[in-house]
Motif scaffolding. Structure first.
Motif, short mmCIF file in Angstrom:
data_model
loop_
_atom_site.label_atom_id
_atom_site.label_comp_id
_atom_site.label_asym_id
_atom_site.label_seq_id
_atom_site.Cartn_x
_atom_site.Cartn_y
_atom_site.Cartn_z
N ASP A 60 0.83 -1.21 0.00
CA ASP A 60 0.00 0.00 0.00
C ASP A 60 0.87 1.26 0.00
O ASP A 60 0.54 2.25 -0.68
N ARG A 61 1.96 1.20 0.72
CA ARG A 61 2.86 2.36 0.80
C ARG A 61 3.48 2.65 -0.57
O ARG A 61 3.53 3.80 -1.01
N VAL A 62 3.92 1.59 -1.24
CA VAL A 62 4.56 1.76 -2.55
C VAL A 62 3.55 2.25 -3.58
O VAL A 62 3.81 3.16 -4.36
N THR A 63 2.35 1.65 -3.58
CA THR A 63 1.33 2.02 -4.56
C THR A 63 0.88 3.47 -4.38
O THR A 63 0.63 4.18 -5.35
N ALA A 64 0.80 3.90 -3.13
CA ALA A 64 0.35 5.26 -2.85
C ALA A 64 1.39 6.30 -3.26
O ALA A 64 1.04 7.43 -3.61
N ASP A 65 2.66 5.91 -3.22
CA ASP A 65 3.72 6.88 -3.53
C ASP A 65 4.87 6.19 -4.25
O ASP A 65 5.92 5.92 -3.67
N PRO A 66 4.69 5.85 -5.53
CA PRO A 66 5.76 5.16 -6.27
C PRO A 66 7.06 5.96 -6.33
O PRO A 66 8.13 5.40 -6.52
N HIS A 67 6.95 7.28 -6.16
CA HIS A 67 8.11 8.16 -6.29
C HIS A 67 9.01 8.12 -5.06
O HIS A 67 10.15 8.59 -5.11
N GLY A 68 8.54 7.57 -3.95
CA GLY A 68 9.28 7.64 -2.70
C GLY A 68 10.50 6.75 -2.67
O GLY A 68 10.81 6.01 -3.60
N ASP A 69 11.22 6.82 -1.52
CA ASP A 69 12.39 5.97 -1.30
C ASP A 69 11.90 4.59 -0.89
O ASP A 69 11.45 4.38 0.25
N HIS A 70 11.98 3.65 -1.80
CA HIS A 70 11.48 2.31 -1.53
C HIS A 70 12.57 1.26 -1.73
O HIS A 70 12.33 0.17 -2.25
N SER A 71 13.76 1.59 -1.29
CA SER A 71 14.82 0.59 -1.30
C SER A 71 14.44 -0.52 -0.33
O SER A 71 13.63 -0.33 0.59
#
Length: 330
Positions: free
Chosen positions: A228-239
Motif C-alpha cells: 500500500d505504501r509503494v502504490t500510494a507513492d511510487p516516487h518515494g524511497d522504496h529501497s
C-alpha cells in the motif's frame, strides 16, 4: 498495389476454418483476408468454412456464416485453423466442438488456433506437452485448463511442431502471415502485409497491449502495509533497506515475505508499480522524461531498460502506438 503473380504449378493449399456458434468473427476474417490477399498476389489457397455439423452458424456479432460443409464430410485440409470465442475460457469447450477440432487435425499438415481457440485445441488433446499461447487475459486459465501445456504469456504466436497458437484477435493476422511466409517466402508475405497495412512482424510481445497487472493484495498485514505504501507513492524511497526499516524487520526477512507471498523481490515489486504508473503517464501524453521522473525512476535510462525487458520496445515506441488513435487523421 500490384505484384507479379507467382507461377501456379501446384494444386491450391486447402485452408479450412472451424466455425461454430459464438465464434469470434475477426478471428476468422483476419487470417482469411491474409490468404485471400495472397491469392490476389500469386499465392495458391482454397479457403473453406466448416462447422461441426455442416449447418450454418451465428458468430459473436450476430451475423450468420454460411459454411461449405461439415467437418466429417470434408477431406483433411493442408492447414486447419481454429478461431476462438468470447465464451472461452468462461465455459468448457463442448465435446462435439473438441471432436470437430481433433478429427481433421490428424490429417492436416499443420493446425493453428487464434486467440481462445487454444482452449478448443486443449480440449481436443492437441496441446498436451506443447508450448502454446492465447489472449493475455486467458493465459493463466489456459495453464490451469491444460496443466501439461507450457503457456508463453507474452508471445504473439507460438509454433511447437505442427501446432501453432496465437494471442488475441488480431494476432491471428500475424500468425497467418507467418504461415504464408513458410509457404511462399518473405517477398510475397511482405507484399501482403503492405497491402493490408500491417506489420510483417510486429516488435515486442502481447504484454504491450495488456492492462497493468498488479495481482491480488498479499495476505500478510505487514506485507500489505508495504505494498500500500509503494502504490500510494511510487516516487518515494522504496529501497529494500528502507522498506524493511519501515516494518522493523531485516531486509532478508522482508525479501522472504515477498518471495513466499508474491513470488518476487521488493525491488522488482517497486519496479513493477513504477512501470505501471509510467505506462499510464505515457498514455496521458506526458513525455518519456516526465513519465520517468513522475513514476519515480532514477533516470530515463532506467525506465527504458524496464520497458525493454517487460515489453520488448522503448517508452517512445509504446507511446507512439498507444497514446492516441488520431495520429494519422491529419
Amino acid at each position: 498495389m500490384t505484384a507479379s503473380p507467382l507461377a501456379r504449378t501446384t494444386a491450391p493449399r486447402r485452408v479450412a476454418f472451424l466455425v461454430y456458434d459464438g465464434v469470434t468473427l475477426l478471428d476468422v476474417a483476419g487470417p482469411a483476408e491474409v490468404f485471400k490477399e495472397a491469392n490476389r498476389l500469386g499465392g495458391e489457397y482454397e479457403l473453406v468454412m466448416l462447422s461441426p455439423t455442416g449447418e450454418s452458424i451465428r458468430s459473436n456479432l450476430g451475423f450468420g456464416v454460411t459454411v461449405d460443409g461439415g467437418v466429417s464430410d470434408e477431406p483433411a485440409p493442408d492447414t486447419y485453423l481454429v478461431p476462438g470465442s468470447d465464451r472461452f475460457p468462461r465455459t468448457r469447450v463442448p465435446q462435439d466442438l473438441a471432436d470437430a477440432a481433433r478429427v481433421p487435425a490428424a490429417g492436416a499438415r499443420r493446425v493453428a488456433s487464434i486467440c481462445t481457440g487454444a482452449f478448443v485445441l486443449a480440449a481436443a488433446g492437441l496441446l498436451e506437452g506443447k508450448r502454446a499461447t492465447t489472449h493475455w487475459k486467458a493465459t493463466q486459465a489456459l495453464a490451469t485448463r491444460c496443466p501439461t501445456c507450457r503457456v508463453e504469456t507474452d508471445a504473439i504466436y507460438v509454433r511447437d511442431g505442427s501446432i501453432y497458437t496465437s494471442a488475441g484477435v488480431t494476432a491471428g493476422i500475424d500468425l497467418a502471415l507467418a504461415l504464408l511466409e513458410e509457404d511462399h517466402g518473405p517477398d510475397l508475405t511482405r507484399d501482403v502485409a503492405r497491402a493490408l497495412v500491417v506489420y510483417m512482424q510486429r516488435s515486442g510481445g502481447q504484454s504491450q497491449f495488456s492492462a497493468p497487472l498488479q495481482g491480488p493484495p498479499p495476505h500478510s498485514p505487514a506485507l500489505r502495509k508495504i505494498t500500500d505504501r509503494v502504490t500510494a507513492d511510487p516516487h518515494g524511497d522504496h529501497s529494500a533497506s528502507e522498506l524493511a526499516r519501515h516494518l522493523n524487520v531485516s531486509t532478508r526477512h522482508l525479501t522472504r515475505l515477498f518471495r513466499e507471498e508474491m513470488d518476487t523481490t521488493p525491488g522488482r515489486y517497486v519496479e513493477s508499480i513504477r512501470f505501471d504508473m509510467a505506462r499510464a503517464l505515457l498514455d496521458q501524453r506526458h513525455t518519456a522524461t516526465q513519465a520517468a521522473a513522475l513514476a519515480g525512476f532514477p533516470s530515463y535510462e532506467s525506465m527504458r531498460r524496464v520497458f525493454a525487458r517487460q515489453l520488448g520496445i522503448s517508452p517512445a515506441a509504446y507511446q507512439r502506438r498507444f497514446s492516441t488513435a488520431r495520429a494519422g487523421s491529419g
